[in-house]
Design a protein around this motif. Structure first.
Motif, PDB file in Angstrom:
ATOM      1  N   GLN A 120      36.481   8.468   0.949  1.00 23.31           N
ATOM      2  CA  GLN A 120      36.409   9.812   1.521  1.00 23.31           C
ATOM      3  C   GLN A 120      36.071  10.827   0.432  1.00 23.31           C
ATOM      4  O   GLN A 120      36.227  10.567  -0.759  1.00 23.31           O
ATOM      5  CB  GLN A 120      37.721  10.198   2.189  1.00 23.31           C
ATOM      6  CG  GLN A 120      38.904  10.304   1.239  1.00 23.31           C
ATOM      7  CD  GLN A 120      40.171  10.775   1.920  1.00 23.31           C
ATOM      8  OE1 GLN A 120      40.150  11.324   3.008  1.00 23.31           O
ATOM      9  NE2 GLN A 120      41.303  10.551   1.278  1.00 23.31           N
ATOM     10  N   HIS A 121      35.577  11.976   0.884  1.00 24.31           N
ATOM     11  CA  HIS A 121      35.435  13.161   0.046  1.00 24.31           C
ATOM     12  C   HIS A 121      36.405  14.208   0.585  1.00 24.31           C
ATOM     13  O   HIS A 121      36.527  14.374   1.804  1.00 24.31           O
ATOM     14  CB  HIS A 121      34.018  13.729   0.102  1.00 24.31           C
ATOM     15  CG  HIS A 121      32.939  12.755  -0.265  1.00 24.31           C
ATOM     16  ND1 HIS A 121      32.713  12.340  -1.552  1.00 24.31           N
ATOM     17  CD2 HIS A 121      32.019  12.112   0.504  1.00 24.31           C
ATOM     18  CE1 HIS A 121      31.705  11.505  -1.578  1.00 24.31           C
ATOM     19  NE2 HIS A 121      31.260  11.338  -0.340  1.00 24.31           N
ATOM     20  N   ASN A 132      35.791  14.880   4.675  1.00 21.95           N
ATOM     21  CA  ASN A 132      34.557  14.597   5.402  1.00 21.95           C
ATOM     22  C   ASN A 132      34.809  13.652   6.571  1.00 21.95           C
ATOM     23  O   ASN A 132      34.011  13.574   7.502  1.00 21.95           O
ATOM     24  CB  ASN A 132      33.499  13.995   4.467  1.00 21.95           C
ATOM     25  CG  ASN A 132      33.833  12.571   4.040  1.00 21.95           C
ATOM     26  OD1 ASN A 132      34.954  12.283   3.611  1.00 21.95           O
ATOM     27  ND2 ASN A 132      32.866  11.685   4.123  1.00 21.95           N
ATOM     28  N   THR A 172      28.886  16.530   0.454  1.00 20.87           N
ATOM     29  CA  THR A 172      29.910  15.612   0.959  1.00 20.87           C
ATOM     30  C   THR A 172      29.975  15.562   2.475  1.00 20.87           C
ATOM     31  O   THR A 172      30.427  14.571   3.049  1.00 20.87           O
ATOM     32  CB  THR A 172      31.301  16.032   0.445  1.00 20.87           C
ATOM     33  OG1 THR A 172      31.579  17.363   0.910  1.00 20.87           O
ATOM     34  CG2 THR A 172      31.342  15.996  -1.069  1.00 20.87           C
ATOM     35  N   GLY A 173      29.555  16.634   3.148  1.00 23.08           N
ATOM     36  CA  GLY A 173      29.726  16.708   4.594  1.00 23.08           C
ATOM     37  C   GLY A 173      31.052  17.321   4.997  1.00 23.08           C
ATOM     38  O   GLY A 173      31.371  17.399   6.180  1.00 23.08           O
ATOM     39  N   CYS A 174      31.847  17.759   4.005  1.00 29.58           N
ATOM     40  CA  CYS A 174      33.129  18.395   4.337  1.00 29.58           C
ATOM     41  C   CYS A 174      32.907  19.718   5.068  1.00 29.58           C
ATOM     42  O   CYS A 174      33.639  20.052   6.001  1.00 29.58           O
ATOM     43  CB  CYS A 174      33.943  18.646   3.061  1.00 29.58           C
ATOM     44  SG  CYS A 174      34.563  17.156   2.257  1.00 29.58           S
ATOM     45  N   LYS A 204      29.052  20.098   8.935  1.00 30.20           N
ATOM     46  CA  LYS A 204      29.351  19.100   9.963  1.00 30.20           C
ATOM     47  C   LYS A 204      29.231  19.735  11.342  1.00 30.20           C
ATOM     48  O   LYS A 204      29.164  20.955  11.481  1.00 30.20           O
ATOM     49  CB  LYS A 204      30.743  18.510   9.774  1.00 30.20           C
ATOM     50  CG  LYS A 204      31.873  19.525   9.791  1.00 30.20           C
ATOM     51  CD  LYS A 204      33.226  18.849   9.804  1.00 30.20           C
ATOM     52  CE  LYS A 204      33.432  17.925   8.644  1.00 30.20           C
ATOM     53  NZ  LYS A 204      34.749  17.275   8.644  1.00 30.20           N
TER      54      LYS A 204
END
Length: 646
Positions: free
Chosen positions: A625-626, A606, A389-391, A394
């Protein structure tokens, strides 16, 4: 303050590479990109990201939101000044005519593309036409005569404001070299102040939502989807071509401007209290197994790159597929922060056309860090697309107090690799050794080369490696890999610059910590046949992956229609570890959706912000969004309001 996203950000891209000798099937109909074009696009994206950062910084220095409109000539002048422009009244009148009532953020970006800031050389050239003797000075009387009688005439007070500045005036003369220096410095300082104000406000918003990470370029979403090329040692930076001057407003039509909204609340248990449905691989010891490693890499712009896989199933069988972060450290007690990164796999069936892939399923079952799927697959070719997810993966600004040493001179004066660098190289070797046999074949090595240099090693160059470095069965050993890096250090006479390029492109920081990458391992278990998995590409998430994510949420998630706007639907899907929302716009017009997470607790998005807005194109679907828990050991509350912008 709100971030305006016009297309959603995720693992997007189309750079295919390193196909197997026996099968050149492409993942989609998108073209394979060469390193040169890949470099140019990466440079273009970096320039574009910087441009939009400056646009937003200037716009939000004057207005409260990028969704708010410029309502007067004075506001237009102010935002242009915040962007480092010095607009004349003629310039302002050019864009604010008698028919103009408002200008939006898109209009402002278009204006900035048209109104390029003057360079120092251009300013000096203009002054040089006045200073015919090339003395470097212009008499105040001459300057006054020109500025009050030519072009857009200045008043006496405006000219005096220039000539009375002591920094570049002396003895009745203007030192125009000093004037240009001060002009350029002032302009840059104005832009810098606007950017710093934007970053400070973003950090405050992030902290409200539980995200302690620094803001990064991933928060700037450009209005076009972009492939994500490899990191290259050499970069020719090119400015992107200017867009046409479009006066079409980016707002939806007035028919869409109702204040419709929906609220979604989901209470999630702590990880230790979740139930798991994933069958452990230990119960399938008699099944056939195939395995491959891979890695998520974080690009400078926040894009996420990963390996893509081709799976061959020779006959119909029950299959279990799992993916999890890979613990590659050889030493006990050393933590891998990337083990908390979420991983998933999307399973797509290859059709006869080999262009469009059909979504089969994804690994939605969770058992600790393992994500899995179990079901029946018919014989044929499938694609496995890794996803995060990129949460938790990053860009984060960290203060490095001391740069790690990579090489040193031994007692004989010979260059040697430091123990710390050797340990990092061993970890890198474990990551790029995709089949886990302790050796690097040419294809595995080329994934490494394409990631770090943008080039490939051909058969002839590989033969040279075989003559100089330790190999077994035409594959590079760990020692050979170490020696290859030592040779690179010797070629540079101990200068570690190229070694750092390699390390940074593989997700390491200057303290030799892997902070911007997440190695993973995929396991395939088949009851009735022997599956074969092969890494085919190393690229950013393709449009196929984006469609798969959206389709999976639409298929399994809860659908809510915005009250009074039946053409806009928000789908929300939750697993034990994350919540994903997708927006579908069935109308003929683009819509702007405001997203508010202020009531969420213990959440990590994210997007990195509490409040933002997304623009959804007509007849399209996109990820809103995640969201994941900030602390997995505690309960978390997802409370999100989607509302239609005016």
């Amino acid at each position: 303050m709100e971030v305006w996203d016009r297309g959603g950000k995720g693992q997007c891209g189309s750079d295919g590479m390193a196909s197997s000798p026996e099968d050149n099937t492409s993942l989609s109909s998108e073209k394979v990109m060469h390193p040169e074009s890949s470099q140019a696009k990466k440079s273009q994206r970096a320039e574009e990201a910087a441009f939009y950062m400056n646009c937003r910084a200037a716009y939000l220095a004057v207005l409260k939101s990028s969704l708010e409109n410029i309502k007067s000539k004075e506001q237009l002048r102010l935002v242009l000044q915040q962007a480092g422009r010095n607009p004349s009244q003629k310039t302002v009148n050019k864009y604010w005519t008698s028919q103009t009532t408002t200008l939006n953020f898109d209009d402002f970006c278009t204006i900035l593309r048209e109104e390029k800031p003057a360079t120092k050389n251009e300013l000096l050239e203009a002054f040089g036409k006045i200073d015919k003797d090339k003395t470097g000075y212009i008499l105040h009387d001459e300057l006054y005569r020109i500025l009050t009688t030519r072009g857009e005439k200045m008043t006496e007070d405006e000219v005096n404001a220039i000539t009375e500045q002591a920094d570049f005036n002396c003895g009745g003369k203007l030192d125009y070299n000093k004037f240009c220096d001060l002009y350029m410095t002032t302009r840059e300082q104005c832009c810098k102040t606007a950017r710093e104000r934007l970053e400070l406000d973003s950090r405050l918003k992030q902290q409200q939502f539980g995200n302690q990470a620094e803001p990064s370029s991933e928060e700037i979403t450009l209005p076009v989807s972009k492939p994500s090329p490899r990191v290259s040692r050499k970069s020719d930076r090119k400015l992107p071509a200017a867009k046409g001057d479009s006066r079409t407003p980016s707002r939806p039509s007035s028919a869409q401007s109702c204040k419709a909204s929906i609220s979604t609340t989901i209470s999630m248990a702590a990880r230790s209290n979740r139930n798991t449905k994933l069958i452990e691989p230990d119960t399938m010891k008699e099944w056939h197994c195939a395995q491959s490693k891979g890695c998520f890499y974080l690009e400078e712009d926040g894009e996420i790159v990963s390996h893509k896989y081709r799976l061959h199933v020779p006959q119909r069988s029950t299959i279990c597929i799992t993916i999890k972060p890979l613990n590659i450290h050889q030493e006990e007690g050393i933590s891998c922060h990337w083990l908390s990164v979420d991983t998933a796999l999307y399973i797509l069936k290859e059709n006869e056309s080999q262009e469009n892939l059909q979504l089969v399923s994804f690994t939605e079952q969770q058992n600790q860090e393992v994500s899995g799927w179990k079901g029946e697959l018919g014989s044929g070719v499938y694609w496995l697309l890794p996803f995060t997810t990129g949460c938790r993966l990053k860009k984060v600004k960290t203060q490095i107090t001391e740069e790690a040493e990579l090489v040193y001179r031994d007692e004989d004066g010979e260059l040697a690799l430091t123990p710390e660098f050797r340990a990092a190289l061993l970890d890198i070797f474990e990551t790029i050794d995709l089949d886990g046999n302790g050796l690097l074949c040419l294809e595995e090595y080329n994934f490494f080369e394409l990631r770090t240099s943008g080039e490939k090693c051909d058969e002839e160059a590989w033969a040279v490696c075989k003559e100089n470095f330790d190999m077994r069965r035409n594959e590079l050993t760990r020692q050979g890999f170490m020696d290859l890096n030592l040779m690179e250090a010797n070629d540079r006479e101990g200068d570690p610059s190229d070694l750092w390029v390699t390390l940074l492109s593989l997700g390491y920081n200057k303290a030799l910590e892997m902070t911007e990458a997440c190695p993973f391992v995929i396991n395939i278990y088949a009851e009735k046949c022997k599956p074969r998995i092969k890494a085919m590409y190393l690229e950013a998430g393709s449009s196929q992956l984006n469609r798969a994510v959206c389709k999976s949420v639409v298929r399994k998630g809860e659908a809510k229609v915005l009250d009074g706007c039946e053409n806009v639907i928000v789908y929300t899907y939750s697993t034990g570890g994350r919540v994903t929302s997708v927006i579908e716009n069935k109308s003929e017009n683009k819509v702007i959706i405001h997203v508010n997470n202020e009531q969420s607790k213990n959440c990590l998005s994210n997007r990195g912000l509490t409040v933002f807005a997304v623009e959804v194109a007509p007849k399209s679907t996109m990820v809103s969004q995640h969201v994941m828990p900030l602390n997995e050991q505690k309960e978390w509350l997802y409370n999100c309001v989607h509302s239609l912008g005016s």
